[in-house]
Design a protein around this motif. Structure first.
Motif, short mmCIF file in Angstrom:
data_model
loop_
_atom_site.label_atom_id
_atom_site.label_comp_id
_atom_site.label_asym_id
_atom_site.label_seq_id
_atom_site.Cartn_x
_atom_site.Cartn_y
_atom_site.Cartn_z
N SER A 217 60.11 46.13 29.56
CA SER A 217 61.21 45.44 30.31
C SER A 217 61.50 46.27 31.69
O SER A 217 61.46 47.37 31.73
N GLU A 222 62.86 41.08 36.38
CA GLU A 222 63.51 39.86 35.25
C GLU A 222 64.58 39.13 36.04
O GLU A 222 64.56 37.91 36.46
N LYS A 225 62.36 37.23 38.72
CA LYS A 225 61.76 36.05 38.22
C LYS A 225 62.83 35.09 38.04
O LYS A 225 62.31 33.61 38.38
N ASP A 227 63.80 33.08 35.63
CA ASP A 227 63.31 31.98 34.75
C ASP A 227 62.40 31.09 35.45
O ASP A 227 62.18 29.90 35.03
N SER A 307 54.87 44.88 34.95
CA SER A 307 55.19 43.55 35.55
C SER A 307 54.31 42.62 35.12
O SER A 307 54.72 41.37 35.13
N SER A 309 53.91 41.74 31.95
CA SER A 309 54.45 41.15 30.83
C SER A 309 55.35 40.10 31.32
O SER A 309 55.72 39.15 30.59
N TYR A 310 55.73 40.18 32.66
CA TYR A 310 56.63 38.99 33.04
C TYR A 310 55.67 37.61 33.83
O TYR A 310 56.26 36.84 34.28
N ASP A 312 53.03 34.77 34.53
CA ASP A 312 52.40 33.73 33.89
C ASP A 312 51.07 33.34 34.37
O ASP A 312 50.17 32.82 33.51
#
Length: 409
Positions: A217, A222, A225, A227, A307, A309-310, A312
């Motif tokens: 994290s 976060e 981003k 969402d 990074s 991990s976030y 797409d």
């Protein structure tokens, strides 16, 4: 031939000292070795058992990290000493949780090998991939020190397999066991009489897979981003920017994180000047700007791995030009599709991922736009490519366990 080799090594030491005046990297290479033996002696004052691990550079060190962890677990009363040949390894790894002491490796002369091993007196030595130094290996053999090769790679073009390279084969006798990445390496070793070999795979897969076990994290990413779909560009060079800048400017509804390989102020400024969307830099980050910005420039080090991990979708730099492709395994472990430049022929893991359709290489901006647009709009296609990447990592782990089982016997 051994005499000729030793003469060339001694000559290279003289040449490197002079070359240091013209190259910052070579200056570090020679300056870092000046106090090598006194520093090593100072560290080795305590009567304690030691294990020596040698890595050519930073990439090989990352391969060794899972093995370093195992060594700490299996031999808690031993100190771990890591040597580097290249400044890019030594200068970037002055401290690590599994390492007690970092040092440069002295030039491979018989005298240096004897002095180094006399001071260090390791109970075990581990070499990573293919950084072979005959005088050190012969001295390890003479002293009967248990020695291993991990993540080994052998190619028919290497000196060991030439008619004039038989003298180098003797140095391989230092290894108690070879843990190699592929069957071809094992076959080549067998051709010259070495059957003490196990095809274990590449320890890098264990290294990146371990990333999932810890916390990944990062609060500010976060928030950035927010969402939305995030596209991460890792270890990016100017040649990579030429492929994707136009695409970024045409997609204001997507979030883009750029982690340049070089974070010099003038190069960051040049990158910023080409971006038309609202951009925020880590060095000037303000919380209120994060969610509103479309582009985040990570002008610092240490966050890229997490990074992913976030992300797409990921683009991994280095293969658009001639600098060399960076690590595609890091984003793959998080199960995301990967895009790279076209020059991936020297990177077997990238070639394998491309064949499986978890990685897509591009040579022009229009090719990049086509695959990037498809990955953004076709969610099913994106998820399938990501699953392939994640499975590729999972199916290739286990090299460290094989090594651990061997040394635990």
């Amino acid at each position: 031939m051994q005499t000729v080799y030793n003469a060339l090594i001694n000559l290279s030491g003289i040449v490197l000292k002079s070359a240091g005046f013209f190259s910052g990297k070579l200056q570090k290479f020679t300056e870092g070795r000046k106090e090598l033996f006194p520093k090593l002696e100072n560290f080795c004052t305590h009567d304690q058992k030691r294990i020596w691990v040698h890595a050519a550079s930073l990439g090989e060190f990352e391969m060794a990290v899972p093995v370093l962890k195992v060594l700490k677990e299996e031999f808690p009363d031993h100190q771990i000493v890591v040597s580097f040949f290249s400044p890019s390894g030594y200068e970037n790894k002055k401290k690590h949780q599994y390492v007690d002491f970092f040092t440069y490796l002295p030039l491979d002369t018989p005298h240096n090998a004897q002095q180094f091993l006399e001071i260090l007196a390791p109970e075990m030595a581990i070499f990573v991939k293919y950084d072979f130094w005959p005088n050190f290996l012969l001295e390890l053999k003479r002293r009967k020190i248990r020695s291993f090769l991990i993540s080994g790679v052998f190619k028919s073009s290497q000196l060991f397999f030439q008619s004039y390279g038989k003298w180098m084969q003797k140095s391989l006798q230092a290894f108690e066991h070879f843990f190699v990445q592929d069957k071809r390496s094992a076959e080549l070793l067998k051709q010259i009489g070495f059957t003490n070999c196990t095809v274990a795979g590449d320890n890098r897969f264990d290294r990146v897979a371990a990333q999932l076990e810890g916390s990944n994290s990062i609060d500010f990413i976060e928030t950035f981003k927010n969402d939305k779909t995030l596209f991460v560009f890792g270890s990016s060079w100017p040649a990579d920017e030429a492929l994707y800048i136009d695409f970024i400017n045409k997609n204001p509804s997507t979030k883009f994180l750029i982690a340049p390989h070089e974070i010099h102020a003038e190069k960051i400024a040049r990158l910023e000047s080409r971006l038309k969307l609202q951009t925020v830099k880590y060095s000037e980050m303000k919380p209120e700007y994060l969610a509103k910005s479309q582009v985040f420039i990570l002008d610092t080090i240490g966050y890229l791995g997490k990074s992913y991990s976030y992300a797409d979708i990921a683009y991994v730099g280095g293969a658009a030009g001639n600098t060399g492709l960076h690590n595609v395994l890091e984003p793959a472990t998080f199960g995301i599709p990967i895009i790279t430049g076209e020059h991936i022929q020297k990177f077997p893991e990238a070639l394998q991922l491309e064949k499986l359709a978890g990685l897509f290489k591009v040579s022009t901006a229009s090719e990049f736009e086509k695959i990037a647009e498809q990955l953004l709009t076709d969610i099913e296609f994106r998820q399938k490519a990501g699953m392939i990447s994640g499975h590729f990592i999972n199916s290739n782990t286990g090299a460290t366990k094989i090594f651990q089982e061997y040394i635990s016997l």
